[in-house]
Write a protein that holds these residues in place. Structure first.
Motif, PDB file in Angstrom:
ATOM      1  N   VAL A  89       0.800  -1.116  -0.046  1.00 25.83           N
ATOM      2  CA  VAL A  89      -0.039   0.023  -0.050  1.00 25.83           C
ATOM      3  C   VAL A  89       0.935   1.046   0.086  1.00 25.83           C
ATOM      4  O   VAL A  89       1.740   1.382   0.684  1.00 25.83           O
ATOM      5  CB  VAL A  89      -0.934   0.125   1.524  1.00 25.83           C
ATOM      6  N   THR A 119       0.857   5.498   0.421  1.00 28.39           N
ATOM      7  CA  THR A 119      -0.176   6.558   0.823  1.00 28.39           C
ATOM      8  C   THR A 119       0.777   7.732   0.953  1.00 28.39           C
ATOM      9  O   THR A 119       2.075   7.749   0.683  1.00 28.39           O
ATOM     10  CB  THR A 119      -0.258   6.367   2.114  1.00 28.39           C
ATOM     11  N   LYS A 164      -4.675   6.782   0.204  1.00 36.67           N
ATOM     12  CA  LYS A 164      -4.106   5.837  -0.337  1.00 36.67           C
ATOM     13  C   LYS A 164      -3.803   6.121  -1.598  1.00 36.67           C
ATOM     14  O   LYS A 164      -4.720   6.673  -2.471  1.00 36.67           O
ATOM     15  CB  LYS A 164      -5.199   4.556  -0.264  1.00 36.67           C
TER      16      LYS A 164
END
Length: 134
Positions: free
Chosen positions: A109, A111, A116
């Protein structure tokens, strides 16, 4: 873990040349960051998908090699959710999702601290070769 960190600190590495910095590593996990500069922008004025992908891919590589065996990507996919912008510090976190004797699947992920930016998945083939220091 020092052996793995050293393995990924090679100055010839593309990720280093574009500004990626390794923050944390432990078994099946890695965290890295990239500050978005003018260099990383595309023609639309937002972070180039290739820069974001490289951050995610590098973090995936570190996490998948954290067990000490050379692991090589056999499949990756990325979805861009929000745009990265000039000045953003993008953080990528890679985590092992599942593994078998020869394969490992990871999620990454990316960010910017608030949103996100991208979601990446990847599968590696785990070789029998030890990660070596250069």
């Amino acid at each position: 873990m020092e052996k793995i960190k050293n393995f990924f600190k090679n100055e010839k590495d593309f990720s280093k040349k574009i500004g990626i910095e390794l923050i944390d590593i432990h078994y099946g996990y890695a965290k890295a960051k990239l500050k978005i500069t003018e260099f990383h922008l595309n023609q639309a004025g937002v972070a180039h998908g290739g820069a974001i992908f490289t951050l995610a891919d590098f973090t995936f590589a570190v996490a998948s090699n954290s067990f000490g065996k050379v692991s090589l990507a056999i499949n990756t996919s990325i979805s861009f959710i929000h745009a990265g912008k000039l000045g953003d510090e993008l953080i990528a976190e890679a985590k092992l999702v599942d593994e078998s004797n020869r394969l490992g699947t990871y999620e990454v992920v990316v960010t910017n601290g608030e949103k996100k930016i991208a979601f990446f998945t990847g599968t590696v083939y785990k070789t029998k070769a030890d990660v070596i220091e250069n």
